[in-house]
Design an enzyme around this catalytic site. Structure first.
Site, PDB file in Angstrom:
ATOM      1  N   ASP A 276     -19.590   4.836  12.782  1.00 56.04           N
ATOM      2  CA  ASP A 276     -19.301   6.176  13.266  1.00 56.04           C
ATOM      3  C   ASP A 276     -20.609   6.968  13.193  1.00 56.04           C
ATOM      4  OD1 ASP A 276     -16.368   8.286  12.800  1.00 56.04           O
ATOM      5  OD2 ASP A 276     -18.100   8.485  14.122  1.00 56.04           O
TER       6      ASP A 276
HETATM    7  C1  GLC Z   1     -17.326  11.360  15.459  1.00 55.42           C
HETATM    8  C2  GLC Z   1     -15.970  10.813  15.221  1.00 55.42           C
HETATM    9  C3  GLC Z   1     -15.626   9.625  16.066  1.00 55.42           C
HETATM   10  C4  GLC Z   1     -16.282   9.748  17.420  1.00 55.42           C
HETATM   11  C5  GLC Z   1     -17.789   9.722  17.224  1.00 55.42           C
HETATM   12  C6  GLC Z   1     -18.552   9.869  18.540  1.00 55.42           C
HETATM   13  O1  GLC Z   1     -17.918  11.862  14.321  1.00 55.42           O
HETATM   14  O2  GLC Z   1     -15.609  10.530  13.876  1.00 55.42           O
HETATM   15  O3  GLC Z   1     -14.200   9.545  16.151  1.00 55.42           O
HETATM   16  O4  GLC Z   1     -15.866   8.693  18.267  1.00 55.42           O
HETATM   17  O5  GLC Z   1     -18.223  10.721  16.313  1.00 55.42           O
HETATM   18  O6  GLC Z   1     -18.386  11.161  19.044  1.00 55.42           O
END
Ligand code: GLC
Length: 739
Positions: A276
């Site tokens: 993430d």
């Molecule tokens: C975020 C989220 C995740 C998302 C990613 C890209 O922090 O936790 O769900 O897909 O970043 O935006």
């Protein structure tokens, strides 16, 4: 070289294994390291995309969150294909969570429909729009976390509290994005799914985001892992995203037990895992690993192949040259990423079409699908004195009062990709739709009170607390608008209270300390209720809310969730009686915050007669599976017959009312005697049926012992014991049988 005299990896007639091996053998260490990085190159509508913006690198593996759509993607992709030594296409990722431009109901609302086919259909449309208009190859969806805590903002992104329900909707979403058949993924308009967040993020303590989780192996196996397993083994999801949280101390981004033992060795997953946003570098926050090299080694070794946005994996070449990281580990990760790129057909069609948005998005069929989803998701929670449906009639005086009465954004909610939140032709408001469905009525509208979508901003501090002056101004404004609302209600025959939450009061970094109606809505309700007028409440929210103030004053309550761009239309179809509501709750509604966690499949306990709390009613406000209709259904006796090594349970359901309606038959299983505590009941199947007045249908379910009757022991192992079981149909009728 292949016989067509092009490098083997560029020859689509070759097997993917051969193409991966050939390309890997041609890559330099630096080119390999770049493939394991995902950069962001600019801002977009997603407030989570906070940089760092990276200068474009044509050999990077992936790019996420690019606001310029297909045109921007193609321009950069052309550099990757034509200006680099090997021409490896970039895979373009985006959070297409519940639609690209056509905004569909949030995931929790989709689950309330108990109609996975709608989720498959809307995911298909989302993929086609995101690819054709946005140039997206890969969506960071579906989020498949079972959640017991409505304080947690991301509850809106998942399919509720039940592992079985979440599993079926997970499969549906993946099939929608990727297609069902081998080879579908390579077809244009098909995008790779990403099961997230792996795993246990929803167990964050206190419903706070990003916090510690203490999850037993039993809970992982019984609750949190099943939807991921379903997505991988049944729907062949090609990627996962590791989660921000630790799993009982070991951060998910470098957790070898989940990423390797479970995901790959047990489930046979052969795609790749992306961290993430900043998850690798955040290991230092988790006071686990502070050195970027060690962070890289730990996450690669565990089985997290790609590094989102924080650039930590830039140190891979040095790690390999210094002997700290083996080339085998790098090759393993790169091969997994390349495999998905070949499966997507990116080497054959690296560019997205560049057609006008009006040609690729908002098709009438897509908007109609959004409406059908919203219709099936709304849940009728109360309907006394036949308050609903509210039949349209000339001269009817309706006062629409509340913060969601004339709001568009509240229906769209978080993670809206490029879905607009303005423009009446796009997402109409409840007030606008009331005028459509009650053309001869006299309809007034007042906000009643403010529900500011005060959202955290990301990064250090980032808590946009309002000043005492701002708070005082808001209170003064609310006092005035509450008084105005009372005057509107005085002149009305009926009051539609339009309540709930605003955009970004659910979603990431949007946990609430309580699940009460936010702002001064409770004061507003009391002030209007004092007039003694008939009141109907329409509630827009992405989470279960504590509804006692509404239930004590309103004759009817319709829960709309975040219903997407046609949420207000569906609401008025149901209020006016044009549509019969059929949604059921995919998550328990607590009476009050203090009861959390409270969920349907809790485990048997000693002294079952004991009360939960001092001087407070036991049990939830509304249980999982609750939902009323404008008609009534009668269940016959459940019968259970032996069938091979298993059983078949059947029940007849009759529409005993005077209008057609849809009913979801929920099959709950109870293991009456087990050697360890078991869920009091758990869903093993569901089916939604439509019945005309007087019509009766029989619904059956096959119960296979290993699949449906086996329980989860304290150590997480599956066990199947002989003994008594009970099968219940929606809690309306049940039968016992013995294995
Ligand atoms: C975020 C989220 C995740 C998302 C990613 C890209 O922090 O936790 O769900 O897909 O970043 O935006």
């Amino acid at each position: 070289m292949s016989e067509s005299n092009i490098p083997l990896y560029k020859d689509p007639k070759q097997s993917i294994d051969a193409r991966v091996a050939d390309l890997l053998g041609r890559m330099t260490l630096e080119e390999k390291a770049d493939q394991l990085r995902q950069d962001t190159i600019g801002k977009d509508a997603n407030p989570n995309n906070v940089g760092p913006d990276n200068p474009f690198c044509p050999t990077v593996g992936s790019i996420l969150s690019f606001p310029g759509g297909s045109k921007e993607r193609n321009a950069y992709q052309r550099l990757a294909i034509e200006q680099t030594r090997l021409g490896i296409p970039i895979i373009w990722g985006f959070d297409v969570i519940h639609g690209w431009r056509t905004s569909f109901p949030a995931a929790i609302a989709q689950a309330a429909s108990f109609e996975p086919s709608l989720t498959e259909a809307l995911s298909r449309v989302s993929a086609e729009e995101a690819w054709a208009d946005g140039g997206v190859d890969w969506t960071f969806s579906p989020m498949v976390e079972v959640c017991h805590d409505p304080r947690w903002g991301r509850v809106v992104e998942g399919y509720g509290e039940d592992p079985y329900t979440s599993s079926r909707f997970t499969e549906a979403a993946v099939f929608g994005y990727q297609g069902r058949e081998p080879g579908d993924l390579a077809k244009e308009g098909h995008i790779a799914a990403c099961l997230k967040h792996f795993v246990g993020y929803s167990a964050s303590e206190g419903g706070r985001d990003y916090t510690y989780t203490d999850i037993s192996v039993r809970a992982l196996r019984e609750w949190y892992l099943p939807p991921f397993e379903a997505g991988v083994r049944n729907a062949h999801a090609r990627t996962l995203m590791s989660s921000f949280n630790d799993i009982t101390g070991t951060p998910a981004v470098c957790n070898a037990w989940t990423l390797d033992t479970v995901l790959r060795r047990e489930w046979g997953f052969d795609g790749f895992v992306v961290s993430d946003w900043g998850g690798v570098s955040q290991l230092k926050d988790q006071s686990c690993i502070t050195d970027p090299g060690e962070q890289t080694i730990a996450s690669l070794r565990a089985g997290n192949e790609m590094d989102m946005a924080d650039g930590v994996f830039r140190c891979i070449p040095d790690l390999v040259k210094s002997g700290r990281l083996s080339m085998e580990l790098v090759d393993r990760a790169v091969a997994r990423v390349l495999r998905v790129k070949f499966e997507l057909g990116l080497f054959e069609h690296p560019y997205a079409p560049e057609r006008p948005t009006e040609e690729t998005c908002y098709a009438p069929a897509s908007l109609d699908l959004a409406l059908r989803c919203a219709r099936e998701s709304a849940v009728l929670l109360r309907n006394e004195k036949s308050a609903l449906p509210l039949k349209p009639r000339a001269g009817l005086k309706i006062a629409m009062i509340g913060p969601t009465a004339d709001s568009r954004s509240c229906h769209i909610g978080c993670w809206r990709a490029l879905s607009p939140i303005e423009g009446p032709d796009y997402a109409p408001t409840l007030f606008e739709q009331a005028k459509v469905f009650y053309p001869d009525a006299d309809i007034t509208c007042g906000i009643g009170c403010t529900v500011a979508p005060y959202h955290h901003t990301f990064g250090e501090g980032g808590w946009n607390e309002r000043t005492p002056e701002e708070l005082a101004a808001e209170e003064a404004s609310d006092r005035k608008t509450i008084a105005e609302a009372v005057e509107l209600a005085k002149a009305a025959d009926v009051v539609l209270l339009c309540l709930g939450e605003e955009i970004w009061m659910t979603g990431e970094y949007s946990s609430r300390v309580e699940i009460e109606l936010p702002g001064r809505q409770k004061e507003l309700i009391r002030a209007v209720a004092a007039l003694g007028k008939p009141m109907v409440a329409l509630v827009v929210s992405g989470r279960p809310l504590a509804l006692e103030p509404v239930l004590k004053t309103c004759d009817a309550v319709l829960y709309l969730w975040e219903g997407g761009c046609r949420g207000a239309v569906a609401a008025m179809e149901i209020v006016s009686g044009a549509v019969n509501p059929s949604g059921k709750l995919p998550m328990t509604f607590p009476r009050t915050t203090g009861q959390i966690p409270i969920y349907y499949n809790d485990h048997t306990r000693s002294r079952h007669w004991a009360h939960d709390y001092l001087i407070y009613p036991d049990g939830p406000q509304f249980p999982f599976g609750f939902g009323l209709s404008y008609t009534t259904f009668e269940y016959g006796a459940v019968s259970v017959e032996k069938k091979g090594s298993g059983f078949t349970a059947s029940v007849s359901v009759k529409n005993t009312g005077d209008r057609s309606g849809k009913e979801t038959v929920l099959w709950f299983l109870t293991d009456v005697e087990a050697t360890c505590t078991q869920p009091k009941k758990r869903v093993v199947g569901f089916r939604k049926i439509e019945l005309a007045p007087g019509e009766e249908k029989t619904v059956s379910i096959d119960l296979e012992p290993e699949r449906d009757l086996a329980g989860t022991a304290s150590d997480g192992s599956r066990f199947l014991e002989p003994g008594e079981f009970r099968i219940s149909a929606s809690g309306r009728s049940e039968a016992s049988f013995r294995l």
